[in-house]
Design an enzyme around this catalytic site. Structure first.
Site, PDB file in Angstrom:
ATOM      1  N   SER A 145      32.724 -26.750 -11.237  1.00 27.11           N
ATOM      2  CA  SER A 145      33.891 -27.108 -11.965  1.00 27.11           C
ATOM      3  C   SER A 145      33.911 -28.618 -11.631  1.00 27.11           C
ATOM      4  O   SER A 145      34.550 -28.518 -10.703  1.00 27.11           O
ATOM      5  CB  SER A 145      34.830 -26.526 -12.360  1.00 27.11           C
ATOM      6  OG  SER A 145      36.138 -26.672 -13.389  1.00 27.11           O
ATOM      7  N   TYR A 158      41.416 -20.891  -9.606  1.00 24.72           N
ATOM      8  CA  TYR A 158      39.836 -21.035 -10.494  1.00 24.72           C
ATOM      9  C   TYR A 158      39.752 -22.661  -9.943  1.00 24.72           C
ATOM     10  O   TYR A 158      38.351 -23.089  -8.791  1.00 24.72           O
ATOM     11  CB  TYR A 158      40.027 -21.620 -11.312  1.00 24.72           C
ATOM     12  CG  TYR A 158      38.556 -21.660 -12.587  1.00 24.72           C
ATOM     13  CD1 TYR A 158      37.897 -20.770 -12.440  1.00 24.72           C
ATOM     14  CD2 TYR A 158      38.691 -23.379 -12.528  1.00 24.72           C
ATOM     15  CE1 TYR A 158      36.185 -20.598 -12.874  1.00 24.72           C
ATOM     16  CE2 TYR A 158      37.415 -23.656 -13.222  1.00 24.72           C
ATOM     17  CZ  TYR A 158      36.234 -22.328 -13.849  1.00 24.72           C
ATOM     18  OH  TYR A 158      35.337 -22.784 -14.303  1.00 24.72           O
TER      19      TYR A 158
END
Length: 253
Positions: A145, A158
């Protein structure tokens, strides 16, 4: 352009039955690969495999698996090799996000995110790479990401898991280069997937994202498929250990 052809290749896509994973599965099958998709939901796995087969004409396999369980992943690999005779491409796509401030973040949520986003790709690679070494060919593509390179509030687990996945990708590239196995990471920015619907449907949160996107819109899943096919193909043989950000310009600011 024939070098983008994946005829004869077999790809395993974790979480390949929805969102970006389904788009990746369809793209690889459209390029000629036979695909194995995993889900924790048996009906979803089978339905997705059937839909990809009908759409692309490629052979598919839908398998139930918890990618955080090494024994289950080993069973998936064995089934894939028994069915297709080889396994060339691993897409570590399965992921989860829990949004909370650090002081409110419970240990269970932290472990869920870290285990799914970071430990599972490690386990999947351990299960798949011995077969790739036998073949003297492999492509590992980890879905990280842009939040592995920049941070946002309330994404502590995350961000750290995706940053760790980028580093894990680099180690994979170094350890397995001699076996003609490449490892690269795709780092998507804001894409309109089911995981992000809560943000998209919140006017204030949505506007926050749009304000940080020079292109002034969310990405569409199909806009990642060209890079996916390239990294899975023979044309990417000199590219390994890279983390490619596709984020509408967010990290350029």
């Amino acid at each position: 352009m024939t070098n983008f052809n994946l005829d004869g290749k077999v790809a395993l896509i974790t979480g390949g039955c929805q969102g970006l994973g389904l788009e990746f599965s369809r793209a690889l099958a459209s390029a000629g690969a036979n695909v194995v998709v995993t889900s924790r939901d048996e009906r979803k796995a089978q339905a997705s495999a059937d839909a990809i087969r009908k759409e692309t004409g490629r052979d598919t396999l839908g398998v139930v698996a918890d990618v955080t369980d090494f024994a289950q992943i080993q069973a998936v690999v064995e089934q894939a090799v028994d069915t297709f005779g080889r396994l060339d491409i691993l897409i570590n796509n399965a992921g989860v996000n829990v949004r909370k401030p650090i002081l409110e973040y419970d240990e269970q949520s932290w472990d869920l995110v870290q285990t799914t986003n970071l430990k599972a790709p490690f386990l999947c690679a351990k299960a798949v790479v011995p077969q790739m070494i036998k073949q003297k060919f492999g492509r590992i593509i980890n879905i990280a990401s842009m939040l592995g390179t920049v941070a946002l509030p309330e994404r502590s687990a995350y961000c750290s898991s995706k940053g760790g996945l980028i580093q894990l990708t680099k180690v994979m590239a170094l350890e397995w280069a001699e076996h003609n196995i490449t490892a690269n990471a795709i780092c998507p920015g804001p894409f309109a997937t089911d995981m992000n619907q809560a943000v998209i449907n919140n006017p204030d949160a949505n506007q926050f994202f749009l304000n940080h996107l020079p292109v002034k819109r969310w990405g569409q899943p199909e806009e990642l498929t060209g890079l996916m096919v390239y990294l899975a193909s023979d044309l990417s043989s000199f590219m390994t250990g890279s983390a490619i950000v596709i984020d509408g310009g967010w990290t350029s600011e």
